[in-house]
Design a protein around this motif. Structure first.
Motif, short mmCIF file in Angstrom:
data_model
loop_
_atom_site.label_atom_id
_atom_site.label_comp_id
_atom_site.label_asym_id
_atom_site.label_seq_id
_atom_site.Cartn_x
_atom_site.Cartn_y
_atom_site.Cartn_z
N TYR A 86 0.84 -1.20 0.00
CA TYR A 86 0.00 0.00 0.00
C TYR A 86 0.87 1.25 0.00
CZ TYR A 86 1.29 -0.95 4.83
OH TYR A 86 2.01 -1.26 5.95
N ILE A 87 0.21 2.38 -0.21
CA ILE A 87 0.87 3.68 -0.02
C ILE A 87 0.32 4.24 1.29
CG2 ILE A 87 0.93 6.06 -0.89
CD1 ILE A 87 0.95 4.82 -3.72
N SER A 88 1.18 4.67 2.18
CA SER A 88 0.70 5.11 3.50
C SER A 88 0.10 6.50 3.43
CB SER A 88 1.84 5.11 4.51
OG SER A 88 2.30 3.80 4.68
N VAL A 89 -1.11 6.58 2.90
CA VAL A 89 -1.78 7.87 2.87
C VAL A 89 -3.13 7.68 3.52
CG1 VAL A 89 -2.57 7.37 0.52
CG2 VAL A 89 -2.69 9.68 1.35
N ASN A 90 -3.52 8.60 4.38
CA ASN A 90 -4.82 8.46 5.02
C ASN A 90 -5.94 8.75 4.04
OD1 ASN A 90 -3.93 7.59 7.42
ND2 ASN A 90 -4.35 9.45 8.57
#
Ligand SMILES: Cc1cc2nc3c(=O)[nH]c(=O)nc-3n(C[C@H](O)[C@H](O)[C@H](O)COP(=O)(O)OP(=O)(O)OC[C@H]3O[C@@H](n4cnc5c(N)ncnc54)[C@H](O)[C@@H]3O)c2cc1C
Ligand code: SF4
Ligand code: FES
Lengths: 248, 667
Positions: A129-133
């Protein structure tokens, strides 16, 4: 069409399985392979026998649920399709068809043709994943143009359906094609760069922990992958991995 | 009797959501750790809600019946997702998306909800791109758009024919991140079989572990349903095989009102039924209507010759073709909304012009587009005097980049190559606009039970526009529910964990187990599918594309009989305490039968036509749906009474303050 089915039957994870023979008649070439299995199961239920358990949901080649090893090939003899998209017109009257589950240490059998592929989910949990909220507080979608070629390649890699055919058809039961597809998708996009190194290390580590085998470049996975995920992705992941190791 | 309060905030339509958000109560981060939320569903709605709630700090437990959350039915969505970005500069705006959606829904949805949806739509695209969703792009590197039916702008974002897959994998990756952190506990291969209510509030669910058959009690401070639609009540639909209504139906039985169950979307472009063995139908995305032209032969001789195999569609000249959508609706042409396109196909086929053996198929033809694109491409490549074959081959390549996977899918199923001969298509059940009634906060009539995505009724009125379900699922899950649920949970910061030892859990779990034993013990003679197919036939014939009072009454009676026979004669082999797909199906079909009855009752009550709900008694002279605004500008909300054939009827009056109700026209 009249066919003879030889199907792997196994009552539970701990039980011993065996091939059982079922003759079947009145199969139409327009039926999908799973519709043929439906016909068999209806007959079994009517006879009071236990129907063959198999995973399936979308029946259009996108959910990645269906997973049958047919006549020695993951998803059967046709190319570029999943089991649910395979049609009976690919077979001839009188054929004998062997139907077995995916076989790999990291995919234990639950029942008949149903296997446990949660190891794939755990690899994803480790870093796919990409750690973006998800709050929506991010930049405008068009703020960072992405070259069409990169976007298209990322998309190609992202079309993996997580079916596991690559593992099932590999003599080492390696999950490299699956993992490299996700690593590639994110490595090809600017958004994915920030965590690229960390991601590849974590995902490869998780893959090893799950008990998948090593990749020895036989290429069987690419041939059997229903979505045409390319070996290039494995090469890209190897480069990413080396880069990450060097910087570690 | 509970009274329907939609809780629409005060103020002008464009300020409602921002005002509401700024006034809503919040739960502070330390307290969020003390609160559990159950989410049923890992599709766009459930998956997005799970990830967002976990990020906010709640303890989330997510359930899905597939073996992985990534396989939820949303994965199958093809064509695209709408957003009012106006990147194309073609005059799009929040207001226009709002207006198109209300009009497309034939003026039967709630203004405030739809406006909020349009407002948050643009942000969805930002969010998805940040997550790494690889949308289609133009050569300059910016995002590309296409058009969908019922609108005059290009606002649909897409990833070839796999938009749902890419969006769902985005949500799944956000979930994976939270699962990895321990903030979401994922229960795959688990099926919710009932809702647990404690002191009038939703406090948990009873679930069955599908591998072991174990009946489990799970508690939480609130329950969110993102369990999808109920199109499979028709047996044949474009939905995944497992899609079902059980979570919503059991919740309905526990007190949640069910709204507009008869609002069903029949999608115009699906691969026609090929035989009795058919288990599901395959959609050919609406995006194909950007480039495909729909027609049937003008002359009956040609129709007959085609059916006998003596004539090929490509041999019929342009003057002998009836491009009936372009003829009837010159301004929208092939891009009229789905309900209109489906009825027009039925009209031609009923008149005898269907082009396959069963008489239920029309053509979707790409020849003109292939030629047009081929010429453009030849010009771009500076090819002088290209041959006809060169042009077509270039054109086919363009079509392949746009719709390659759909063409391949069609070819594999039908064994006919759509690059060379027109596709055959026919309408099929695709989506259900009806669902559990929710207020502006997405809460059902049961306090603490929230409903998101296709499972609720809220945004699409009597007809959904293409590419708007994905938008709604993600809007609900990412941007609406995480706020509105906080307002409810603010009262729960001192409650402490909910114990599954409470008698309410025990009682509900026992009821579930008893119901399973009851079904297992029928030991009749017919498999579950037999009943499901019979139900589907009644629904398609009498509660399908055209409905009338006589047929609906007959359906209600017929479904009663199917129900009796089901409980008398169904046969479920094997045990309840093992992986048992037949038992899973039986539990789902039992609820679909009761739902089918409610759909017929609802359709009977609504004697007007609107959107996808076409009552033959109510049509214009030209055969278009004729609404009756004076008597039916309301949402039906049905309350369960214990007898599925006698539900109580409630109404939420729809008030239009911003859009004037007019007869819909796409001419
Ligand atoms: C073939 C096809 C193509 C489509 N294309 C488009 C498109 O291009 N654009 C568009 O906007 N819309 C499209 N739609 C519609 C859209 O895909 C759906 O409306 C939307 O994805 C529904 O999302 P959801 O999250 O509400 O439910 P779903 O994705 O259906 O998810 C339901 C979830 O609930 C779980 N679940 C259900 N019941 C239970 C239970 N009892 N216990 C535990 N778990 C349960 C399931 O496991 C699943 O995880 C398409 C639909 C189809 C069928
Ligand atoms: S790489 Fe191909 S074979 Fe492997 S899981 Fe993905 S789609 Fe299936
Ligand atoms: S059933 Fe979904 S890919 Fe085969």
């Amino acid at each position: 069409m009249k066919l003879t089915l030889k199907i792997w039957r196994q009552k539970g994870p701990e039980e011993k399985g065996k091939i059982v023979t079922y003759p079947i008649d009145n199969i139409d070439g327009d039926m999908s392979f799973l519709e043929m299995m439906d016909v068999l199961n209806v007959e079994l239920v009517k006879k009071g026998e236990s129907p063959v358990a198999f995973d399936h949901d979308c029946r259009e080649g996108i959910c990645g649920s269906c997973s049958m090893y047919i006549d020695g090939e993951a998803h059967g003899p046709d190319r570029g399709v999943t089991t649910c998209q395979l049609h009976m017109r690919k077979f001839k009257d009188g054929d004998t068809i062997y139907i077995e589950p995916w076989r790999a240490k990291a995919f234990p059998i639950i029942k008949d043709l149903v296997v446990d592929r949660s190891s794939f989910d755990r690899i994803m949990n480790a870093g796919g994943y990409i750690s973006v909220n998800t709050s929506g507080n991010t930049i405008d979608a068009n703020a960072t143009p992405i070259p069409k070629e990169d976007a298209d390649k990322a998309f190609e890699a992202a079309t993996c359906i997580g079916c596991g055919a690559c593992v099932a058809s590999c003599k080492n039961a390696s999950a490299m094609l699956f993992v490299s597809a996700k690593v590639s998708q994110l490595a090809l996009l600017p958004q994915g760069q920030v965590e690229a190194k960390d991601r590849v290390l974590k995902m490869v580590e998780a893959m090893d922990e799950e008990g998948f085998g090593n990749c020895t470049n036989t290429g069987a996975c690419e041939v059997e992958c229903p979505k045409g995920i390319s070996l290039e992705n494995i090469a890209r992941m190897n480069r990413e991995y080396l880069k990450a190791m060097v910087k570690k | 009797m509970p009274i329907l309060n939609s809780k629409i905030p005060e103020g002008s339509i464009d300020k409602k959501w921002s005002n509401h958000k700024s006034k809503i109560r919040l739960v502070n981060p330390a307290n969020k750790r003390l609160i559990d939320v159950i989410v049923v569903g890992s599709g766009l709605a459930g998956g997005a809600a799970s990830a967002s709630l976990a990020e906010l700090g709640y303890n989330v437990k997510t359930f899905c019946f597939q073996d992985s959350p990534r396989r939820a039915h949303s994965i199958a969505a093809q064509g695209g997702i709408n957003a009012a970005k106006n990147y194309q500069g073609d005059g799009d705006s929040v207001y226009r998306l709002f207006y198109d959606t209300i009009k497309g829904g034939d003026y039967r949805s709630r203004e405030a909800n739809v406006h909020r949806l349009a407002e948050v739509s643009a942000n969805i695209i930002d969010q998805c791109v940040a997550q790494g969703v690889p949308f289609a792009r133009e050569y300059g590197g910016l995002l590309d758009n296409r058009s969908f039916g019922g609108v005059l702008v290009s606002r649909t974002f897409y990833a070839k024919g796999q938009t749902g897959q890419q969006l769902l994998l985005g949500a799944y990756s956000a979930m994976s991140r939270q699962i990895g952190k321990g903030k979401i506990k994922m229960y795959s291969r688990h099926e919710m079989l009932d809702l647990v209510i404690v002191d009038g509030k939703a406090r948990g669910i009873i679930a069955r572990n599908l591998v072991t058959g174990e009946i489990q009690k799970h508690s939480a401070h609130a329950v969110v349903l993102g369990s999808g639609g109920y199109g499979n009540v028709f047996f044949l639909s474009t939905n995944a095989m497992g899609s079902n209504v059980t979570a919503a139906w059991k919740t309905h039985i526990k007190g949640a009102f069910f709204s507009n169950p008869c609002f069903t979307q029949i999608h115009p472009t699906c691969i026609p039924v090929s035989g009795d063995h058919q288990s599901k139908l395959t959609l050919m995305s609406e995006s194909l209507r950007n480039d495909g032209r729909i027609w049937v032969p003008k002359n009956m001789e040609d129709v007959l010759a085609i059916r006998e195999g003596k004539l090929k569609p490509t041999e019929i000249s342009a003057e002998n073709r009836d491009y009936y959508l372009e003829r009837r609706y010159p301004s929208f042409g092939n891009l009229v909304p789905r309900d209109v396109a489906s009825r027009a196909a039925k009209e031609r086929c009923d008149a005898g012009y269907g082009v396959n053996k069963t008489g239920e198929a029309v053509y979707l033809d790409f020849a003109s587009a292939i030629e047009r694109y081929g010429k453009e491409k030849a010009q771009v490549l500076n090819i002088d005097n290209p041959s006809e074959e060169e042009i077509l081959s270039l054109g086919r390549k363009v079509i392949e980049t746009k719709y390659g996977n759909l063409f391949q899918m069609y070819y594999k199923i039908v064994d006919d190559d759509p690059y060379y001969t027109p596709m055959q298509i026919y309408p099929a059940v695709h989506y259900t606009m009806g669902g559990l009634w929710v207020d502006y906060n997405l809460m059902s009539t049961i306090p603490g039970c929230f409903v998101a995505g296709e499972a609720n009724f809220s945004d699409h009125g009597a007809n959904r526009l293409g590419a708007s379900a994905l938008m709604q699922g993600l809007a609900d899950g990412y941007f609406v529910l995480p706020y509105t649920i906080g307002d409810y949970l603010a009262d729960d910061i001192r409650t402490g964990p909910i114990s599954t030892d409470l008698p309410e859990f025990e009682k509900t779990a026992n009821e579930v187990s008893e119901n399973i034993s009851k079904l297992m013990n029928i030991k009749g003679s017919k498999p579950v599918d037999y009943f499901h197919k019979r139900l589907g036939k009644v629904m398609w014939n009498n509660v399908g594309m055209a409905r009338n009072a006589e047929g609906l009454n007959a359906a209600i009676d017929e479904i009663k009989i199917i129900r009796e026979e089901f409980y008398d004669d169904v046969r479920i082999p094997g045990d309840a305490n093992e992986l048992n797909p037949e038992l899973e199906k039986a539990l789902r079909v039992a609820d679909l039968i009761d739902l089918g009855q409610l759909m017929a009752i609802d359709a009977l009550n609504r004697s007007e036509s609107c959107g996808g709900h076409f009552r033959e008694e109510s049509q214009t002279e030209e055969g278009e749906a004729l609404r009756d605004d004076e008597n039916f500008t309301y949402v039906s909300a049905w309350e369960y009474t214990g007898d599925p054939s006698k539900p109580n009827h409630h109404k939420e009056d729809l008030v239009y303050e911003n859009i004037k109700l007019v007869q819909r026209s796409y001419k």
